[in-house]
Design a protein around this motif. Structure first.
Motif, PDB file in Angstrom:
ATOM      1  N   ALA A 291       0.881  -1.312   0.003  1.00 15.79           N
ATOM      2  CA  ALA A 291      -0.018   0.064   0.034  1.00 15.79           C
ATOM      3  C   ALA A 291       0.940   1.229   0.048  1.00 15.79           C
ATOM      4  O   ALA A 291       0.632   2.135  -0.745  1.00 15.79           O
ATOM      5  N   LEU A 292       1.907   1.208   0.727  1.00 15.65           N
ATOM      6  CA  LEU A 292       3.001   2.303   0.933  1.00 15.65           C
ATOM      7  C   LEU A 292       3.504   2.845  -0.486  1.00 15.65           C
ATOM      8  O   LEU A 292       3.578   3.626  -0.962  1.00 15.65           O
ATOM      9  N   GLU A 293       3.959   1.480  -0.907  1.00 17.24           N
ATOM     10  CA  GLU A 293       4.748   1.642  -2.219  1.00 17.24           C
ATOM     11  C   GLU A 293       4.052   1.908  -3.408  1.00 17.24           C
ATOM     12  O   GLU A 293       4.439   2.602  -4.364  1.00 17.24           O
ATOM     13  N   GLU A 294       2.664   1.500  -3.376  1.00 19.25           N
ATOM     14  CA  GLU A 294       2.013   1.761  -4.755  1.00 19.25           C
ATOM     15  C   GLU A 294       0.976   2.843  -4.656  1.00 19.25           C
ATOM     16  O   GLU A 294       0.075   2.963  -5.423  1.00 19.25           O
ATOM     17  N   GLY A 295       0.997   3.760  -3.597  1.00 15.28           N
ATOM     18  CA  GLY A 295      -0.076   4.738  -3.330  1.00 15.28           C
ATOM     19  C   GLY A 295      -1.309   4.395  -2.860  1.00 15.28           C
ATOM     20  O   GLY A 295      -2.489   5.133  -3.425  1.00 15.28           O
TER      21      GLY A 295
END
Length: 201
Positions: A68-72
């Motif tokens: 979630a953090l990496e893919e926005g």
């Protein structure tokens, strides 16, 4: 504590559902994908994220907070077992909103220490979709949970049908979540409209 985007909350296992249900009017959808290799998982997350942006959906990713953090993706849902390993400092620093599942008083007490954006209680009724360690909680438990959580949004999940949804809202749930009511229905888009009518009345 901010409210939730909508009073019903479909849980889906494929990004295409975000497109279909979002186009029909759902604005709060959880993507719960299990047992996919990471490249396929990321592809699903990216596709769901793009569909969510297209339709104005608040997308919630189940479990995978790092992705979630990496893919926005700005919202995640965590089970109790996820709390054992999740880096809550990284989640907070990344600005992720998050909800937490609860099934008993001990789990609720633990969840509240993290100051989540919502807590979920389930299963309210028996469900066949997921093997649960806890039996049906019932509508009275929703009333109790709402007294305990106060202004924090409360999500009811487990065995909830269109007919049962208003019972949960009347008992104190701020939002009702369902899986098969949407993904296993002959007319999922029609269901979205029916749930909109039932929960916004």
């Amino acid at each position: 504590m901010s409210g939730l985007p909508q009073k019903f909350y479909p849980v889906v296992d494929n990004a295409q559902w975000v497109n279909r249900l979002g186009a029909a009017g759902a604005r709060f959808i959880q993507l719960r994908v299990k047992d996919l290799p990471e490249p396929e998982l990321r592809a699903q997350v990216r596709l769901a994220r793009d569909y969510a942006a297209k339709h104005g959906v608040c997308l919630v990713l189940n479990d995978f907070w790092q992705i979630a953090l990496e893919e926005g993706v700005s919202y995640i849902h965590l089970g109790q077992e996820d709390l054992d390993t999740a880096d809550m400092d990284a989640i907070r620093k990344g600005g992720l909103q998050f909800g937490i599942s609860t099934h008993c008083h001990e789990e609720l007490e633990r969840a509240l220490t993290f100051a989540p954006d919502y807590v979920a209680l389930g299963p309210i009724w028996e469900t066949r979709l997921k093997k649960m360690a806890f039996g049906p909680q019932g509508v009275d438990r929703l009333r109790e949970w709402k007294q305990l959580v106060g202004d924090m949004p409360l999500v009811a999940i487990g065995g909830i049908t269109l007919e049962r949804a208003p019972l949960c809202l009347t008992a104190g749930a701020d939002c009702v979540s369902a899986v098969s009511a949407f993904t296993q229905h002959d007319d999922p888009e029609g269901q979205v409209k029916a749930w909109l009518a039932a929960t916004e009345a």
